[in-house]
Design a protein around this motif. Structure first.
Motif, short mmCIF file in Angstrom:
data_model
loop_
_atom_site.label_atom_id
_atom_site.label_comp_id
_atom_site.label_asym_id
_atom_site.label_seq_id
_atom_site.Cartn_x
_atom_site.Cartn_y
_atom_site.Cartn_z
N TYR A 1 3.81 8.90 -3.82
CA TYR A 1 2.48 8.42 -4.14
C TYR A 1 2.49 6.91 -4.05
O TYR A 1 3.54 6.28 -4.15
N GLN B 1 0.15 3.27 -5.39
CA GLN B 1 -0.89 2.75 -6.27
C GLN B 1 -1.22 1.34 -5.81
O GLN B 1 -0.37 0.44 -5.87
N SER C 1 -3.62 -1.35 -9.21
CA SER C 1 -4.08 -0.73 -10.45
C SER C 1 -5.16 0.32 -10.26
O SER C 1 -5.80 0.74 -11.22
N GLN C 2 -5.40 0.75 -9.01
CA GLN C 2 -6.26 1.91 -8.81
C GLN C 2 -5.50 3.17 -9.19
O GLN C 2 -4.31 3.11 -9.50
N GLY C 3 -6.16 4.30 -9.15
CA GLY C 3 -5.46 5.55 -9.39
C GLY C 3 -4.46 5.83 -8.28
O GLY C 3 -4.70 5.50 -7.12
N PRO C 4 -3.31 6.41 -8.62
CA PRO C 4 -2.32 6.73 -7.58
C PRO C 4 -2.91 7.63 -6.50
O PRO C 4 -3.79 8.44 -6.76
N TYR D 1 -1.90 10.23 -3.29
CA TYR D 1 -0.86 11.06 -2.66
C TYR D 1 -0.61 10.59 -1.23
O TYR D 1 -1.54 10.26 -0.48
N TYR E 1 5.70 5.22 -5.36
CA TYR E 1 6.48 6.03 -6.30
C TYR E 1 7.11 7.22 -5.57
O TYR E 1 6.41 7.99 -4.90
N PHE F 1 6.45 9.77 -13.29
CA PHE F 1 6.48 8.50 -12.55
C PHE F 1 7.53 7.56 -13.13
O PHE F 1 7.61 7.38 -14.34
N LYS G 1 9.13 3.42 -12.21
CA LYS G 1 8.47 2.13 -11.99
C LYS G 1 8.10 1.91 -10.54
O LYS G 1 7.32 1.02 -10.22
N PHE H 1 -5.35 7.25 -16.91
CA PHE H 1 -5.66 7.94 -15.66
C PHE H 1 -5.68 9.45 -15.89
O PHE H 1 -4.80 10.01 -16.54
N GLY I 1 -8.18 9.98 -10.87
CA GLY I 1 -9.38 9.19 -11.08
C GLY I 1 -9.06 7.71 -10.97
O GLY I 1 -7.91 7.32 -10.76
#
Lengths: 113, 114
Positions: A36, A38, A41-44, A46, A87, A103, A105, B90, B106
């Motif tokens: 994944y 990110q 700071s948005q949502g992870p 896939y 990740y 998850f 780091k 999240f 989200g």
């Protein structure tokens, strides 16, 4: 307990391939390798996953070693928009106690112009 | 396609106040999750649900409660907020399929407890 080990950071030049390594030496036979990312700071999001064979989709390729103890995510032509935290996650099939996404780091990839 | 929607996007609470974060998904997914992410850290699982009416504890459940009364919604509650709960939250959903599947996330809720 972390099941994967990734470098803290790496960078690459725009337009070049980015090869992101991941070690998972304790992976079990039925566990999948997921990636994944990110972005800021948005949502992870896939990217890709695999079990034994190498996999490719429109975003990336996943190369898993024959002993399955490590893998490499390849972004074939990195762009500035690929700058993100990536990740690597080991996950059991659904229904098992370890089937949740855990998850660490991650590795921060910086793509430079 | 809305995917996974979190409400609200931002919130400031005073210590001791309560609030509920709402997660809604329109993909008919069975599994739903709540994570928190602190600065410089990866996501940590708070609670999750494997279907309507079910919930289970994750890695860091203390101080939170959850409910899954409807398949499409997963609520995260803070009964008495503490500064240590300042974080980005999240929500995610997924569907078990052949042993592997992707999770959809989200955009997060930024919560500050003062």
């Amino acid at each position: 307990d972390a099941k994967t080990t990734q470098p803290t950071s790496m960078d690459c030049a725009e337009g070049r391939a980015a090869n992101l390594p991941c070690n998972h030496s304790t992976i079990s036979g039925n566990e999948y390798v997921y990636w994944y990312r990110q972005i800021h700071s948005q949502g992870p999001q896939y990217i890709i996953h695999g079990l034994k064979n190498n996999e490719t989709n429109e975003m990336a390729s996943l190369i898993i070693t024959e002993d399955r103890k490590s893998s490499t995510l390849i972004l074939p032509h990195a762009t500035l928009r690929d700058t993100a935290v990536y990740y690597c996650i080991v996950r059991a099939p659904f229904g098992g106690a370890n089937s949740k996404l855990t998850f660490g780091k991650g590795i921060t990839l910086s793509v430079r112009p | 396609n809305a995917g996974v929607t979190q409400t609200p996007k931002f919130r400031v609470l005073k210590t001791g106040q309560s609030m509920t974060l709402l997660c809604a998904q329109d993909m008919n997914h069975e599994y739903m999750y709540w994570y928190r992410q602190d600065p410089g850290m990866g996501l940590r699982l708070i609670h999750y649900s494997v279907g309507e009416g079910t919930t289970a504890k994750g890695e860091v459940p203390d101080g939170y409660n959850v409910s899954r009364l409807k398949k499409q919604n997963f609520l995260l509650g803070l009964e008495s907020a503490a500064p240590s709960q300042t974080s980005v939250y999240f929500c995610a959903s997924s569907n078990p399929s052949g042993g592997s599947t992707e999770a959809f996330f989200g955009q997060g809720t930024r919560l500050t407890v003062v």
